[in-house]
Write a protein that holds these residues in place. Structure first.
Motif, PDB file in Angstrom:
ATOM      1  N   THR A  66       3.301   6.645   5.251  1.00 63.18           N
ATOM      2  CA  THR A  66       3.118   5.898   4.006  1.00 63.18           C
ATOM      3  C   THR A  66       1.819   5.104   4.053  1.00 63.18           C
ATOM      4  O   THR A  66       1.214   4.961   5.115  1.00 63.18           O
ATOM      5  CB  THR A  66       4.275   4.903   3.780  1.00 63.18           C
ATOM      6  OG1 THR A  66       4.295   3.973   4.857  1.00 63.18           O
ATOM      7  CG2 THR A  66       5.608   5.607   3.681  1.00 63.18           C
ATOM      8  N   SER A  67       1.432   4.575   2.908  1.00 64.59           N
ATOM      9  CA  SER A  67       0.287   3.679   2.865  1.00 64.59           C
ATOM     10  C   SER A  67       0.597   2.483   3.746  1.00 64.59           C
ATOM     11  O   SER A  67       1.744   2.023   3.814  1.00 64.59           O
ATOM     12  CB  SER A  67       0.038   3.203   1.433  1.00 64.59           C
ATOM     13  OG  SER A  67      -0.218   4.296   0.603  1.00 64.59           O
ATOM     14  N   TYR A  69       0.071  -0.805   3.671  1.00 65.90           N
ATOM     15  CA  TYR A  69       0.601  -2.060   3.135  1.00 65.90           C
ATOM     16  C   TYR A  69       1.469  -1.842   1.904  1.00 65.90           C
ATOM     17  O   TYR A  69       1.606  -2.721   1.067  1.00 65.90           O
ATOM     18  CB  TYR A  69      -0.557  -3.020   2.817  1.00 65.90           C
ATOM     19  CG  TYR A  69      -1.375  -3.322   4.053  1.00 65.90           C
ATOM     20  CD1 TYR A  69      -0.871  -4.140   5.053  1.00 65.90           C
ATOM     21  CD2 TYR A  69      -2.622  -2.755   4.242  1.00 65.90           C
ATOM     22  CE1 TYR A  69      -1.593  -4.402   6.204  1.00 65.90           C
ATOM     23  CE2 TYR A  69      -3.361  -3.006   5.380  1.00 65.90           C
ATOM     24  CZ  TYR A  69      -2.838  -3.831   6.362  1.00 65.90           C
ATOM     25  OH  TYR A  69      -3.568  -4.076   7.495  1.00 65.90           O
ATOM     26  N   SER A  70       2.083  -0.683   1.779  1.00 55.59           N
ATOM     27  CA  SER A  70       2.908  -0.402   0.609  1.00 55.59           C
ATOM     28  C   SER A  70       4.347  -0.841   0.850  1.00 55.59           C
ATOM     29  O   SER A  70       4.791  -1.015   1.984  1.00 55.59           O
ATOM     30  CB  SER A  70       2.871   1.093   0.288  1.00 55.59           C
ATOM     31  OG  SER A  70       3.436   1.818   1.345  1.00 55.59           O
ATOM     32  N   GLY A  71       5.064  -1.013  -0.229  1.00 55.95           N
ATOM     33  CA  GLY A  71       6.488  -1.281  -0.154  1.00 55.95           C
ATOM     34  C   GLY A  71       6.861  -2.733   0.035  1.00 55.95           C
ATOM     35  O   GLY A  71       6.022  -3.618   0.125  1.00 55.95           O
ATOM     36  N   VAL A  84       9.922   1.812  -0.552  1.00 58.53           N
ATOM     37  CA  VAL A  84       8.692   2.275  -1.179  1.00 58.53           C
ATOM     38  C   VAL A  84       9.019   3.227  -2.318  1.00 58.53           C
ATOM     39  O   VAL A  84      10.116   3.778  -2.384  1.00 58.53           O
ATOM     40  CB  VAL A  84       7.768   2.999  -0.170  1.00 58.53           C
ATOM     41  CG1 VAL A  84       7.336   2.085   0.945  1.00 58.53           C
ATOM     42  CG2 VAL A  84       8.425   4.236   0.398  1.00 58.53           C
ATOM     43  N   ARG A  85       8.046   3.425  -3.204  1.00 57.10           N
ATOM     44  CA  ARG A  85       8.171   4.466  -4.221  1.00 57.10           C
ATOM     45  C   ARG A  85       7.819   5.794  -3.568  1.00 57.10           C
ATOM     46  O   ARG A  85       7.050   5.840  -2.608  1.00 57.10           O
ATOM     47  CB  ARG A  85       7.210   4.217  -5.379  1.00 57.10           C
ATOM     48  CG  ARG A  85       7.617   3.065  -6.256  1.00 57.10           C
ATOM     49  CD  ARG A  85       6.634   2.949  -7.432  1.00 57.10           C
ATOM     50  NE  ARG A  85       7.071   1.946  -8.350  1.00 57.10           N
ATOM     51  CZ  ARG A  85       7.792   2.199  -9.446  1.00 57.10           C
ATOM     52  NH1 ARG A  85       8.127   3.422  -9.737  1.00 57.10           N
ATOM     53  NH2 ARG A  85       8.157   1.222 -10.238  1.00 57.10           N
ATOM     54  N   ASP A  88       4.221   6.438  -2.976  1.00 54.27           N
ATOM     55  CA  ASP A  88       3.549   5.755  -1.879  1.00 54.27           C
ATOM     56  C   ASP A  88       3.583   6.556  -0.583  1.00 54.27           C
ATOM     57  O   ASP A  88       2.932   6.205   0.395  1.00 54.27           O
ATOM     58  CB  ASP A  88       4.168   4.375  -1.622  1.00 54.27           C
ATOM     59  CG  ASP A  88       3.867   3.390  -2.738  1.00 54.27           C
ATOM     60  OD1 ASP A  88       2.844   3.563  -3.411  1.00 54.27           O
ATOM     61  OD2 ASP A  88       4.677   2.470  -2.939  1.00 54.27           O
TER      62      ASP A  88
END
Length: 94
Positions: A66-67, A69-71, A84-85, A88
């Motif tokens: 995942t990215s 810094y996502s979620g 997370v989506r 992402d």
């Protein structure tokens, strides 16, 4: 308690970083890199999101990247998870 994500959300748990390098060197806590690979714990049902139909292409048990810094980080029963989506998620690790 169990997390059940809604819409296009996915609950992931970061996989622990390697304790040793490929050459056999044991890493200390400060030398370990932040884990980038996560395991999918639960997957939302998909459906209409922002006026568009979303079909879930990942499944429970998949290993993903995942990215960084996502979620949203959450702690449930002493375990740390990230929600997370699906968008992402950058890749599925096979």
């Amino acid at each position: 308690m169990k997390l059940k994500p809604l819409a296009d959300r996915v609950v992931i748990k970061m996989v622990e970083a390697e304790e040793t390098t490929k050459s056999g060197i044991i890493l200390t806590g400060a030398a370990k890199e932040k884990p980038e690979v996560a395991e999918i714990i639960e997957v939302g049902p998909g459906g209409m999101v922002d006026g568009k139909e979303v079909t879930m292409t990942v499944k429970k048990g998949d290993k993903v990247i995942t990215s960084k810094y996502s979620g949203t980080q959450v702690k449930v029963d002493g375990e740390e998870y990230t929600i997370v989506r699906q968008s992402d998620i950058l890749a599925v690790v096979e």
